[in-house]
Design an enzyme around this catalytic site. Structure first.
Site, PDB file in Angstrom:
ATOM      1  N   LYS A  22       0.841  -1.211   0.000  1.00 43.76           N
ATOM      2  CA  LYS A  22       0.000   0.000   0.000  1.00 43.76           C
ATOM      3  C   LYS A  22       0.873   1.257   0.000  1.00 43.76           C
ATOM      4  O   LYS A  22       0.684   2.151  -0.814  1.00 43.76           O
ATOM      5  CB  LYS A  22      -0.905   0.006   1.241  1.00 43.76           C
ATOM      6  CG  LYS A  22      -1.575   1.340   1.499  1.00 43.76           C
ATOM      7  CD  LYS A  22      -2.506   1.307   2.688  1.00 43.76           C
ATOM      8  CE  LYS A  22      -1.888   1.681   4.004  1.00 43.76           C
ATOM      9  NZ  LYS A  22      -1.542   3.126   4.143  1.00 43.76           N
ATOM     10  N   ASN A  23       1.834   1.295   0.914  1.00 40.58           N
ATOM     11  CA  ASN A  23       2.606   2.529   1.076  1.00 40.58           C
ATOM     12  C   ASN A  23       3.587   2.776  -0.063  1.00 40.58           C
ATOM     13  O   ASN A  23       4.143   3.872  -0.168  1.00 40.58           O
ATOM     14  CB  ASN A  23       3.345   2.519   2.424  1.00 40.58           C
ATOM     15  CG  ASN A  23       2.388   2.745   3.581  1.00 40.58           C
ATOM     16  OD1 ASN A  23       1.199   2.996   3.366  1.00 40.58           O
ATOM     17  ND2 ASN A  23       2.893   2.647   4.798  1.00 40.58           N
ATOM     18  N   ARG A  93      -4.984  10.425   4.419  1.00 41.98           N
ATOM     19  CA  ARG A  93      -4.003  11.483   4.526  1.00 41.98           C
ATOM     20  C   ARG A  93      -2.987  11.472   3.381  1.00 41.98           C
ATOM     21  O   ARG A  93      -2.471  12.516   2.975  1.00 41.98           O
ATOM     22  CB  ARG A  93      -3.285  11.223   5.848  1.00 41.98           C
ATOM     23  CG  ARG A  93      -2.652  12.344   6.477  1.00 41.98           C
ATOM     24  CD  ARG A  93      -1.906  11.822   7.671  1.00 41.98           C
ATOM     25  NE  ARG A  93      -0.490  12.089   7.498  1.00 41.98           N
ATOM     26  CZ  ARG A  93       0.060  13.261   7.723  1.00 41.98           C
ATOM     27  NH1 ARG A  93      -0.657  14.245   8.167  1.00 41.98           N
ATOM     28  NH2 ARG A  93       1.337  13.448   7.526  1.00 41.98           N
ATOM     29  N   CYS A 117      -6.263  13.252  13.251  1.00 41.18           N
ATOM     30  CA  CYS A 117      -6.767  11.918  12.921  1.00 41.18           C
ATOM     31  C   CYS A 117      -6.538  11.030  14.126  1.00 41.18           C
ATOM     32  O   CYS A 117      -5.971  11.462  15.120  1.00 41.18           O
ATOM     33  CB  CYS A 117      -6.114  11.364  11.676  1.00 41.18           C
ATOM     34  SG  CYS A 117      -4.452  10.814  11.942  1.00 41.18           S
ATOM     35  N   ARG A 122      -0.482  14.821  13.297  1.00 37.39           N
ATOM     36  CA  ARG A 122       0.085  14.556  11.973  1.00 37.39           C
ATOM     37  C   ARG A 122       0.034  15.750  11.022  1.00 37.39           C
ATOM     38  O   ARG A 122      -0.644  15.728   9.994  1.00 37.39           O
ATOM     39  CB  ARG A 122      -0.621  13.352  11.327  1.00 37.39           C
ATOM     40  CG  ARG A 122      -0.502  12.101  12.142  1.00 37.39           C
ATOM     41  CD  ARG A 122      -1.155  10.924  11.481  1.00 37.39           C
ATOM     42  NE  ARG A 122      -0.271  10.271  10.519  1.00 37.39           N
ATOM     43  CZ  ARG A 122      -0.618   9.188   9.831  1.00 37.39           C
ATOM     44  NH1 ARG A 122      -1.802   8.671   9.961  1.00 37.39           N
ATOM     45  NH2 ARG A 122       0.235   8.631   9.010  1.00 37.39           N
ATOM     46  N   ASP A 305       4.091   0.900  12.370  1.00 35.69           N
ATOM     47  CA  ASP A 305       2.956   0.170  11.787  1.00 35.69           C
ATOM     48  C   ASP A 305       2.871  -1.281  12.283  1.00 35.69           C
ATOM     49  O   ASP A 305       1.927  -1.993  11.940  1.00 35.69           O
ATOM     50  CB  ASP A 305       3.032   0.198  10.251  1.00 35.69           C
ATOM     51  CG  ASP A 305       2.611   1.551   9.689  1.00 35.69           C
ATOM     52  OD1 ASP A 305       2.121   2.392  10.457  1.00 35.69           O
ATOM     53  OD2 ASP A 305       2.779   1.769   8.471  1.00 35.69           O
ATOM     54  N   VAL A 327       7.170   7.435  17.156  1.00 38.50           N
ATOM     55  CA  VAL A 327       6.906   8.066  15.862  1.00 38.50           C
ATOM     56  C   VAL A 327       5.631   8.909  15.898  1.00 38.50           C
ATOM     57  O   VAL A 327       5.612  10.039  15.420  1.00 38.50           O
ATOM     58  CB  VAL A 327       6.848   7.016  14.726  1.00 38.50           C
ATOM     59  CG1 VAL A 327       6.512   7.670  13.386  1.00 38.50           C
ATOM     60  CG2 VAL A 327       8.180   6.276  14.637  1.00 38.50           C
ATOM     61  N   ARG A 397      -8.736  -0.530   4.303  1.00 37.92           N
ATOM     62  CA  ARG A 397      -7.818   0.475   3.769  1.00 37.92           C
ATOM     63  C   ARG A 397      -6.467  -0.149   3.454  1.00 37.92           C
ATOM     64  O   ARG A 397      -5.761   0.341   2.572  1.00 37.92           O
ATOM     65  CB  ARG A 397      -7.587   1.592   4.808  1.00 37.92           C
ATOM     66  CG  ARG A 397      -8.734   2.549   4.949  1.00 37.92           C
ATOM     67  CD  ARG A 397      -8.322   3.742   5.792  1.00 37.92           C
ATOM     68  NE  ARG A 397      -6.984   4.162   5.410  1.00 37.92           N
ATOM     69  CZ  ARG A 397      -6.046   4.566   6.258  1.00 37.92           C
ATOM     70  NH1 ARG A 397      -6.270   4.633   7.541  1.00 37.92           N
ATOM     71  NH2 ARG A 397      -4.859   4.923   5.825  1.00 37.92           N
TER      72      ARG A 397
HETATM   73  C1  UD1 Z   1       3.873   7.008   6.524  1.00 35.36           C
HETATM   74  C2  UD1 Z   1       3.097   5.747   6.252  1.00 35.36           C
HETATM   75  C3  UD1 Z   1       2.447   5.228   7.534  1.00 35.36           C
HETATM   76  C4  UD1 Z   1       3.506   5.089   8.635  1.00 35.36           C
HETATM   77  C5  UD1 Z   1       4.321   6.355   8.783  1.00 35.36           C
HETATM   78  C6  UD1 Z   1       5.488   6.191   9.744  1.00 35.36           C
HETATM   79  C7  UD1 Z   1       2.394   6.067   3.948  1.00 35.36           C
HETATM   80  C8  UD1 Z   1       1.279   6.322   2.999  1.00 35.36           C
HETATM   81  N1  UD1 Z   1       2.073   6.047   5.258  1.00 35.36           N
HETATM   82  O1  UD1 Z   1       2.931   7.985   6.984  1.00 35.36           O
HETATM   83  O2  UD1 Z   1       1.851   3.968   7.260  1.00 35.36           O
HETATM   84  O3  UD1 Z   1       2.862   4.816   9.862  1.00 35.36           O
HETATM   85  O4  UD1 Z   1       4.854   6.765   7.512  1.00 35.36           O
HETATM   86  O5  UD1 Z   1       6.318   5.162   9.347  1.00 35.36           O
HETATM   87  O6  UD1 Z   1       3.519   5.842   3.538  1.00 35.36           O
HETATM   88  N2  UD1 Z   1       5.224  14.973  10.869  1.00 35.36           N
HETATM   89  C9  UD1 Z   1       5.263  16.331  11.129  1.00 35.36           C
HETATM   90  N3  UD1 Z   1       5.259  17.200  10.079  1.00 35.36           N
HETATM   91  C10 UD1 Z   1       5.204  16.776   8.780  1.00 35.36           C
HETATM   92  C11 UD1 Z   1       5.172  15.395   8.513  1.00 35.36           C
HETATM   93  C12 UD1 Z   1       5.189  14.523   9.579  1.00 35.36           C
HETATM   94  O7  UD1 Z   1       5.313  16.757  12.288  1.00 35.36           O
HETATM   95  O8  UD1 Z   1       5.202  17.623   7.865  1.00 35.36           O
HETATM   96  C13 UD1 Z   1       5.256  14.000  12.000  1.00 35.36           C
HETATM   97  C14 UD1 Z   1       4.009  13.157  12.084  1.00 35.36           C
HETATM   98  O9  UD1 Z   1       3.000  13.805  12.824  1.00 35.36           O
HETATM   99  C15 UD1 Z   1       4.535  11.927  12.782  1.00 35.36           C
HETATM  100  C16 UD1 Z   1       5.959  11.791  12.232  1.00 35.36           C
HETATM  101  O10 UD1 Z   1       6.290  13.069  11.727  1.00 35.36           O
HETATM  102  O11 UD1 Z   1       4.586  12.115  14.165  1.00 35.36           O
HETATM  103  C17 UD1 Z   1       6.140  10.770  11.137  1.00 35.36           C
HETATM  104  O12 UD1 Z   1       5.147  10.938  10.160  1.00 35.36           O
HETATM  105  P1  UD1 Z   1       5.344  10.582   8.625  1.00 35.36           P
HETATM  106  O13 UD1 Z   1       6.596   9.801   8.415  1.00 35.36           O
HETATM  107  O14 UD1 Z   1       5.158  11.816   7.830  1.00 35.36           O
HETATM  108  O15 UD1 Z   1       4.116   9.623   8.366  1.00 35.36           O
HETATM  109  P2  UD1 Z   1       3.337   9.524   7.020  1.00 35.36           P
HETATM  110  O16 UD1 Z   1       4.303   9.800   5.912  1.00 35.36           O
HETATM  111  O17 UD1 Z   1       2.079  10.275   7.093  1.00 35.36           O
END
Ligand code: UD1
Length: 421
Positions: A22-23, A93, A117, A122, A305, A327, A397
């Site tokens: 998926k990711n 998201r 969420c 996030r 995850d 995380v 999902r």
């Molecule tokens: C991706 C994965 C999700 C996984 C996560 C962490 C996809 C589609 N989803 O989610 O399954 O759980 O990585 O391995 O690939 N953050 C900020 N600012 C930002 C971006 C992120 O503060 O601009 C924070 C988030 O709130 C979180 C952390 O950084 O606490 C990591 O998030 P992130 O790696 O961005 O997760 P996703 O990419 O949304």
């Protein structure tokens, strides 16, 4: 809405074939916006998030052909819309990943803010800061990010924290920007590497993916390619944990074992036998699980995850352990549901303290997010009696045919219409 009913206590036995990731699939689908040519993807998982992304791409003007299961053709010859609406972003998201490609190709994108969420705030501030560094103007209006640029220009940008979709968004943005972009403190997840590999095959120039520093040489044009999506490492781990928690013998086939090394190490530490093949992993468990602490971290650390599913396993551990979630904030929604099934877990801030119990017992529980749903399925498979998991739409999902797959491993599981919600 559906519910899943499980009569637990059966050790799972047999082989399971792993679906496409998926990711990996979601950013690759968004990367199709970077070219006017047709992109063909094989091993695309049949998941709700994939359907949501298809819907979004259609709205933006892409043509889609998905008549053959598992194969998806996307052709974004012309982009006619530039908006990722709230209705789609709130359910997924990852929709924010159209921001980078739209800005790179069209210089404009209106993307709804994801909002809060179930697993914490996030934000997407890093995606936006990176685009600003590349010359975009960013405005927040009516819950939308309004991004504009005549053409993005290469920049030297360092992420304040490691973000997976943030890294992917900026790689896509930079691939059609003018000049060179250096991204520092990047996520090094295999899905990021796969995206970079695909962009390079399309004619892009992305170097260093899989390390914290990625250098992207912008180009004027990218071309269509055919690509097979990598196997889903989170799905692999989930089935291995299902084998472990039920005292079973489960082989996951068609996977990349190196992608889940930190989980395999933990399983061995917990007393589970792990046999690693070239593209398969088998776990053999006698059901006696040693309690082992774990802390989640970005790749190659223990994936967040897996945290919920691993907690289900530790719920039947032989002593006490601590799970630290580093995380995401607020990713312990599954705890109170596991407690309903007899688990002894106390949460304090980022830590959950688990006192292993001999047996979990079947109960009515509510799925709160994707991985929490998987955790409750694992708990239900191991529990004595019947577990009914409500609100399972989260599960669809991210897990392709999960009931069928665990049924083939011998589980007594079925999906029914839910009258309770
Ligand atoms: C991706 C994965 C999700 C996984 C996560 C962490 C996809 C589609 N989803 O989610 O399954 O759980 O990585 O391995 O690939 N953050 C900020 N600012 C930002 C971006 C992120 O503060 O601009 C924070 C988030 O709130 C979180 C952390 O950084 O606490 C990591 O998030 P992130 O790696 O961005 O997760 P996703 O990419 O949304």
């Amino acid at each position: 809405m559906d519910k899943i009913v499980i009569n637990g206590g059966i050790p799972l036995k047999g082989s399971v074939t792993i679906s496409g990731s998926k990711n990996a699939a979601l950013p690759l689908m968004c990367a199709s916006l970077l070219t006017r040519d047709e992109m063909t993807f094989h091993r695309v998982p049949g998941l709700r998030d994939v359907r949501t992304t298809k819907q979004l791409l259609l709205q933006l003007g892409a043509q889609l052909d998905d008549f053959t299961p598992g194969t998806l053709r996307i052709k974004a010859r012309d982009i006619v819309e530039h908006t990722a609406p709230y209705e789609l972003v709130k359910t997924m998201r990852a929709s924010v990943m159209v921001l980078g490609p739209l800005m790179a190709r069209e210089g404009r994108a209106d993307v709804s803010l994801p909002g809060g969420c179930a697993i914490g705030a996030r934000p997407i501030d890093q995606h936006l800061k990176g685009l600003e560094a590349m010359g975009a103007s960013i405005e927040l209006k009516n819950g939308y990010v309004i991004a504009r640029a005549s053409r993005l220009v290469g920049a030297d940008f360092s992420f304040d924290l490691v973000t997976v979709t943030g890294t992917e968004n900026l790689i896509m943005a930079a691939s059609l920007a003018q000049g060179t972009t250096v991204l520092r403190n990047c996520a090094i997840e295999p899905e990021v590497v796969e995206l970079a590999h695909v962009i390079n095959r399309m004619g892009g120039r992305v170097e260093g993916a899989g390390t914290p520093t990625i250098i992207i040489e912008g180009t004027d044009r990218l071309s269509g390619i055919v690509h097979e999506v990598m196997p889903d490492r989170i799905e692999v781990g989930t089935y291995l944990l299902a084998g472990a928690i039920t005292g079973g013998d489960v082989k996951a086939e068609g996977c990349v074992p190196q992608h889940i090394t930190s989980l395999l190490d933990k399983l061995e530490e917990a007393g589970v036998t792990v046999e690693v093949g070239e593209s398969s992993v088998r776990v053999i468990s006698n059901g006696a699980i040693k309690s082992c602490d774990v802390t989640t971290d970005p790749y190659p650390g223990f994936a967040t995850d897996f945290q919920a599913q691993y907690m289900a396993l530790m719920a039947i551990g032989d002593s006490q352990c601590e799970i630290t979630e580093k995380v995401f904030e607020n990713r312990f929604m599954h705890v109170q549901e596991l407690v309903r099934m007899g688990a002894e877990i106390r949460v304090s801030g980022k830590k959950a303290r688990i006192e292993g119990v001999k047996k979990l017992s079947g109960a009515h529980v509510q799925a709160t997010d994707l991985r929490a749903s998987a955790s409750l399925i694992l708990a239900g498979l191991a529990a004595e009696g019947t577990t009914e998991i409500h609100r399972v739409y989260h599960l669809d999902r991210g897990y392709e045919n999960i009931e069928e797959k665990v049924s083939q491993l011998g589980a007594d599981i079925r999906r029914e219409k839910d009258d309770m919600v």
